[in-house]
Design a protein around this motif. Structure first.
Motif, PDB file in Angstrom:
ATOM      1  N   ARG A  46       7.626   3.042  -1.276  1.00 50.39           N
ATOM      2  CA  ARG A  46       7.808   3.245  -2.710  1.00 50.39           C
ATOM      3  C   ARG A  46       8.395   4.604  -3.041  1.00 50.39           C
ATOM      4  NH1 ARG A  46       5.132   6.151  -6.033  1.00 50.39           N
ATOM      5  NH2 ARG A  46       3.346   6.337  -4.648  1.00 50.39           N
ATOM      6  N   ARG A  47       7.825   5.687  -2.480  1.00 47.88           N
ATOM      7  CA  ARG A  47       8.315   7.032  -2.810  1.00 47.88           C
ATOM      8  C   ARG A  47       9.763   7.230  -2.360  1.00 47.88           C
ATOM      9  NH1 ARG A  47       2.943   8.495  -1.108  1.00 47.88           N
ATOM     10  NH2 ARG A  47       3.835   9.012   0.901  1.00 47.88           N
ATOM     11  N   THR A  48      10.109   6.721  -1.207  1.00 49.16           N
ATOM     12  CA  THR A  48      11.491   6.833  -0.740  1.00 49.16           C
ATOM     13  C   THR A  48      12.424   6.059  -1.664  1.00 49.16           C
ATOM     14  OG1 THR A  48      10.791   7.127   1.544  1.00 49.16           O
ATOM     15  CG2 THR A  48      13.058   6.379   1.197  1.00 49.16           C
ATOM     16  N   PHE A  49      12.019   4.858  -2.068  1.00 47.73           N
ATOM     17  CA  PHE A  49      12.853   4.067  -2.963  1.00 47.73           C
ATOM     18  C   PHE A  49      13.028   4.768  -4.305  1.00 47.73           C
ATOM     19  CE2 PHE A  49      13.545   0.793  -6.190  1.00 47.73           C
ATOM     20  CZ  PHE A  49      14.746   0.278  -5.724  1.00 47.73           C
ATOM     21  N   ALA A 106       7.867   8.694   5.871  1.00 44.04           N
ATOM     22  CA  ALA A 106       6.972   8.961   6.995  1.00 44.04           C
ATOM     23  C   ALA A 106       5.761   8.039   6.993  1.00 44.04           C
ATOM     24  CB  ALA A 106       6.530  10.420   6.982  1.00 44.04           C
ATOM     25  N   ASP A 107       5.139   7.797   5.845  1.00 41.81           N
ATOM     26  CA  ASP A 107       3.964   6.914   5.803  1.00 41.81           C
ATOM     27  C   ASP A 107       4.333   5.501   6.239  1.00 41.81           C
ATOM     28  OD1 ASP A 107       2.378   9.005   4.924  1.00 41.81           O
ATOM     29  OD2 ASP A 107       2.405   8.368   2.814  1.00 41.81           O
ATOM     30  N   LEU A 108       5.480   5.016   5.768  1.00 43.30           N
ATOM     31  CA  LEU A 108       5.924   3.673   6.149  1.00 43.30           C
ATOM     32  C   LEU A 108       6.236   3.624   7.641  1.00 43.30           C
ATOM     33  CD1 LEU A 108       6.716   0.824   5.050  1.00 43.30           C
ATOM     34  CD2 LEU A 108       9.062   1.669   5.088  1.00 43.30           C
ATOM     35  N   HIS A 109       6.953   4.610   8.149  1.00 47.57           N
ATOM     36  CA  HIS A 109       7.256   4.650   9.582  1.00 47.57           C
ATOM     37  C   HIS A 109       5.970   4.648  10.398  1.00 47.57           C
ATOM     38  CE1 HIS A 109      11.589   6.444   9.243  1.00 47.57           C
ATOM     39  NE2 HIS A 109      11.521   5.183   8.874  1.00 47.57           N
ATOM     40  N   ASN A 110       5.005   5.467   9.990  1.00 50.21           N
ATOM     41  CA  ASN A 110       3.746   5.536  10.723  1.00 50.21           C
ATOM     42  C   ASN A 110       2.981   4.220  10.656  1.00 50.21           C
ATOM     43  OD1 ASN A 110       4.225   8.143  11.610  1.00 50.21           O
ATOM     44  ND2 ASN A 110       3.196   9.070   9.874  1.00 50.21           N
ATOM     45  N   ALA A 111       3.067   3.507   9.536  1.00 53.35           N
ATOM     46  CA  ALA A 111       2.407   2.201   9.421  1.00 53.35           C
ATOM     47  C   ALA A 111       3.027   1.212  10.407  1.00 53.35           C
ATOM     48  CB  ALA A 111       2.507   1.677   7.994  1.00 53.35           C
ATOM     49  N   PHE A 112       4.356   1.145  10.470  1.00 52.12           N
ATOM     50  CA  PHE A 112       5.022   0.244  11.416  1.00 52.12           C
ATOM     51  C   PHE A 112       4.702   0.638  12.856  1.00 52.12           C
ATOM     52  CE2 PHE A 112       7.531  -1.258   7.861  1.00 52.12           C
ATOM     53  CZ  PHE A 112       7.886  -2.549   8.222  1.00 52.12           C
ATOM     54  N   LEU A 113       4.769   1.938  13.164  1.00 57.77           N
ATOM     55  CA  LEU A 113       4.470   2.395  14.520  1.00 57.77           C
ATOM     56  C   LEU A 113       3.016   2.114  14.891  1.00 57.77           C
ATOM     57  CD1 LEU A 113       6.386   5.787  14.502  1.00 57.77           C
ATOM     58  CD2 LEU A 113       6.870   3.846  16.005  1.00 57.77           C
ATOM     59  N   LEU A 134       6.276  16.778   8.148  1.00 58.02           N
ATOM     60  CA  LEU A 134       5.548  15.556   8.438  1.00 58.02           C
ATOM     61  C   LEU A 134       5.864  15.131   9.867  1.00 58.02           C
ATOM     62  CD1 LEU A 134       6.365  13.722   5.094  1.00 58.02           C
ATOM     63  CD2 LEU A 134       4.288  14.988   5.662  1.00 58.02           C
ATOM     64  N   HIS A 135       4.973  14.347  10.443  1.00 60.99           N
ATOM     65  CA  HIS A 135       5.154  13.913  11.819  1.00 60.99           C
ATOM     66  C   HIS A 135       5.062  12.400  11.910  1.00 60.99           C
ATOM     67  CE1 HIS A 135       4.738  18.070  13.091  1.00 60.99           C
ATOM     68  NE2 HIS A 135       3.714  18.149  12.262  1.00 60.99           N
ATOM     69  N   LEU A 136       5.789  11.838  12.855  1.00 65.36           N
ATOM     70  CA  LEU A 136       5.662  10.420  13.145  1.00 65.36           C
ATOM     71  C   LEU A 136       4.533  10.252  14.145  1.00 65.36           C
ATOM     72  CD1 LEU A 136       9.431   9.482  13.491  1.00 65.36           C
ATOM     73  CD2 LEU A 136       7.927   9.101  11.557  1.00 65.36           C
ATOM     74  N   THR A 137       3.656   9.291  13.883  1.00 66.07           N
ATOM     75  CA  THR A 137       2.507   9.067  14.759  1.00 66.07           C
ATOM     76  C   THR A 137       2.377   7.580  15.061  1.00 66.07           C
ATOM     77  OG1 THR A 137       0.991   8.851  12.888  1.00 66.07           O
ATOM     78  CG2 THR A 137       1.229  11.042  13.834  1.00 66.07           C
ATOM     79  N   ILE A 138       1.800   7.260  16.225  1.00 68.42           N
ATOM     80  CA  ILE A 138       1.568   5.859  16.542  1.00 68.42           C
ATOM     81  C   ILE A 138       0.119   5.471  16.313  1.00 68.42           C
ATOM     82  CG2 ILE A 138       3.527   5.537  18.076  1.00 68.42           C
ATOM     83  CD1 ILE A 138       1.726   6.046  20.454  1.00 68.42           C
ATOM     84  N   ASP A 139      -0.747   6.436  16.132  1.00 71.10           N
ATOM     85  CA  ASP A 139      -2.148   6.146  15.821  1.00 71.10           C
ATOM     86  C   ASP A 139      -2.806   7.458  15.420  1.00 71.10           C
ATOM     87  OD1 ASP A 139      -4.819   5.386  15.667  1.00 71.10           O
ATOM     88  OD2 ASP A 139      -4.680   4.079  17.407  1.00 71.10           O
TER      89      ASP A 139
END
Length: 170
Positions: A46-49, A106-113, A134-139
């Motif tokens: 949402r925020r990115t859009f 970042a939140d969306l990427h982290n959710a998919f990861l 911000l960081h990309l995380t897998i868990d």
């Protein structure tokens, strides 16, 4: 369906954040547009859009299916709203897409990861440094490690290097 996560990172490894004072590099934006056109879609949070709309880019993708993952956004004509990453992928698969492009934030990427829904990563490393980022995380709950295989590396221009990785099964 193949899922591709596309992101711009800073040279010091942060998830690149843009602002009016520090807009994204043209080469990265052109690369994103090319990937979106090839996939025929992209998924954003949402925020990115809302940031895309504010910058005047929310409606300039022609026939590309745009899916916004959000539980709190009002319906938008011509835009599909999904309540979860899985719902977004199911929608695109039902539309016949072979690839889903996961575009941000970042939140969306982290959710998919975190849900193991990413097959490929495309990182555009920009020649900038950010102090807090911000960081990309897998868990986020426990330590996790996942192998990735480098598929391609190429310069995009403007000092940006693109790294493309397969995730998981290879």
């Amino acid at each position: 369906m193949k899922t591709v996560l596309w992101a711009t990172l800073t040279a010091n490894g942060n998830y690149a954040q843009s602002s009016p004072e520090h807009p994204p590099k043209k080469e990265a934006l052109d690369d994103f547009a090319a990937h979106a056109k090839t996939a025929g879609n992209f998924i954003v949070g949402r925020r990115t859009f809302e940031g895309m709309q504010a910058a005047g880019g929310g409606g300039s993708f022609g026939d590309v299916d745009i899916v916004v993952v959000s539980k709190s956004i009002e319906p938008i004509p011509g835009i599909t709203v999904a309540g979860s990453p899985k719902e977004a992928l199911d929608y695109l698969q039902q539309k016949g897409h072979q690839t889903a492009l996961i575009a941000g934030g970042a939140d969306l990427h982290n959710a998919f990861l975190g849900q193991g829904l990413v097959d490929e990563l495309i990182f555009n490393v920009a020649p900038v440094l950010e102090g807090k980022g911000l960081h990309l995380t897998i868990d986020t709950d426990r330590y996790q490690y996942k192998d990735a295989q480098l598929l391609d590396c190429k310069p995009l221009g403007g000092g940006i290097i693109q790294l493309r990785y397969a995730v998981g099964c290879f």
